[in-house]
Design an enzyme around this catalytic site. Structure first.
Site, short mmCIF file in Angstrom:
data_model
loop_
_atom_site.label_atom_id
_atom_site.label_comp_id
_atom_site.label_asym_id
_atom_site.label_seq_id
_atom_site.Cartn_x
_atom_site.Cartn_y
_atom_site.Cartn_z
N SER A 1 3.43 -2.28 10.31
CA SER A 1 4.99 -2.16 10.47
C SER A 1 5.53 -3.63 9.95
CB SER A 1 5.28 -1.78 11.90
OG SER A 1 4.76 -0.39 11.90
N LYS B 1 -0.04 4.11 -0.34
CA LYS B 1 -0.74 5.50 0.40
C LYS B 1 -0.53 6.66 -0.57
CE LYS B 1 0.24 3.19 4.86
NZ LYS B 1 -0.04 3.50 6.37
N GLU C 1 -5.31 -5.19 10.78
CA GLU C 1 -4.18 -4.33 10.98
C GLU C 1 -4.47 -3.50 12.31
OE1 GLU C 1 -2.64 -3.12 6.94
OE2 GLU C 1 -4.30 -1.85 7.15
N HIS D 1 -9.53 0.83 5.13
CA HIS D 1 -8.35 1.04 5.63
C HIS D 1 -8.25 2.01 6.85
CE1 HIS D 1 -4.07 2.50 6.38
NE2 HIS D 1 -3.86 1.27 5.70
N GLY E 1 2.35 2.30 10.72
CA GLY E 1 3.16 3.51 10.51
C GLY E 1 3.95 3.84 11.70
N ASN F 1 0.99 -1.26 -0.05
CA ASN F 1 0.00 0.04 0.11
C ASN F 1 0.91 1.19 0.07
OD1 ASN F 1 -1.80 2.03 0.58
ND2 ASN F 1 -2.33 1.33 2.71
N GLU G 1 -6.85 4.37 7.90
CA GLU G 1 -6.80 6.09 7.71
C GLU G 1 -7.92 6.33 7.02
OE1 GLU G 1 -3.14 5.58 5.48
OE2 GLU G 1 -1.95 4.70 7.47
C1 PEP Z 1 -0.88 -0.12 5.80
O1 PEP Z 1 -0.69 0.87 5.45
O2 PEP Z 1 -1.84 -0.84 5.63
C2 PEP Z 1 0.32 -0.45 6.98
C3 PEP Z 1 0.23 -1.56 7.44
O3 PEP Z 1 1.30 0.60 6.90
P1 PEP Z 1 2.77 0.23 7.78
O4 PEP Z 1 3.46 -1.09 7.00
O5 PEP Z 1 3.58 1.46 7.24
O6 PEP Z 1 2.48 -0.06 9.13
#
Ligand code: PEP
Length: 256
Positions: A214, A11, A168, A96, A174, A9, A98
């Site tokens: 992460s 973003k 998640e 997601h 992040g 992703n 976000e």
């Molecule tokens: C994500 O954007 O779904 C995500 C898991 O980001 P990150 O790997 O940066 O934590």
């Protein structure tokens, strides 16, 4: 055995077609021999068409990061699922964190988007996960159960089989904080149990549940070898072809 799926992703990064091509140009040769993992890259809308053209004939698939649930109309700034189909986009991330947190998307809205995506043959990757306060107050499973009930409301057995679920934990996205393999596995197993209760064991056993939060080369092996973790949704580490390909390799090893 479930085939792992790794989603990158990007973003709101790598949105210029040339930047996306540069990334994909590096990634494609690194993963070209991997047959036992589905590889999906999700660039911003502005780089979708170029990316879809660029990956043709390779084992890398492209997904969008969002969509609206209406076909067309007065929805300034939104993207129709029909537009995604028209450019041959294959996957779409829905719900997601976000989108849920910054743009206040509700489970109900995500459910509408999900039904729409399924109705036109887009493959949804649907994200769920708890906030840090919810985990710390022991409410993780309640939150997951509510999100599963509402996000997947009225989704049939045939439909759920077409969906990839991404667990998640929001506190791990992040932030550099990763759920331990045991913490992640516990919730993945719980999600599969909820799917068993709602559908049946055979169906639940076929559904892929990705972990996101992460993931990076240094922790991917331990996470991805867990029994109920079927790949990952990768944010930060997907912005470098090398690190994304290392995570994809870890997924490949986890099923060898
Ligand atoms: C994500 O954007 O779904 C995500 C898991 O980001 P990150 O790997 O940066 O934590």
């Amino acid at each position: 055995m479930r085939k792992p799926i790794i989603g990158g992703n990007w973003k709101m990064n790598r949105g210029a077609p040339a930047e996306a091509k540069e990334m994909l140009e590096k990634l494609i040769p690194l993963v070209k021999d991997i047959e036992n993992v589905d590889v999906v890259v999700c660039p911003p809308f502005t780089a979708l068409t170029a990316s879809i053209e660029f990956v043709k004939g390779t084992n890398v698939k492209i997904g969008a990061q969002n969509m609206y649930f209406e076909d067309t109309g007065a929805f300034t700034g939104e993207i129709s699922p029909l537009f995604l189909r028209a450019i041959e986009c294959e996957y779409v991330i829905l719900g997601h964190s976000e989108r849920r947190n910054i743009f206040k998307e509700s489970d109900d809205l995500i459910n509408k988007k999900l039904k729409k995506a399924l109705s036109i043959g887009l493959k949804p990757i649907v994200a769920i996960g708890e906030h840090l306060e919810e985990r710390e107050s022991g409410k993780t499973k309640d939150v997951i159960q509510r999100q599963m009930d509402e996000t997947f409301k009225d989704i049939s057995k045939e439909e759920i089989l077409k969906i990839v679920i991404a667990y998640e934990p929001i506190w791990a996205i992040g932030t550099g904080k990763t759920a331990t393999p045991e913490q992640a596995e516990e919730i993945h197993a719980f999600i599969r149990e909820l799917l068993t209760q709602r559908y049946d064991k055979e169906t639940a056993d076929l559904i892929r549940i990705q972990y996101g939060g992460s993931i990076k080369p240094s922790n991917a092996n331990d996470l991805l070898k867990q029994k109920n973790i079927d790949g990952g949704l990768v944010g930060g580490a997907s912005l470098q072809a090398n690190s994304l390909s290392e995570v994809i390799n870890a997924a490949s090893k986890s099923v060898q």
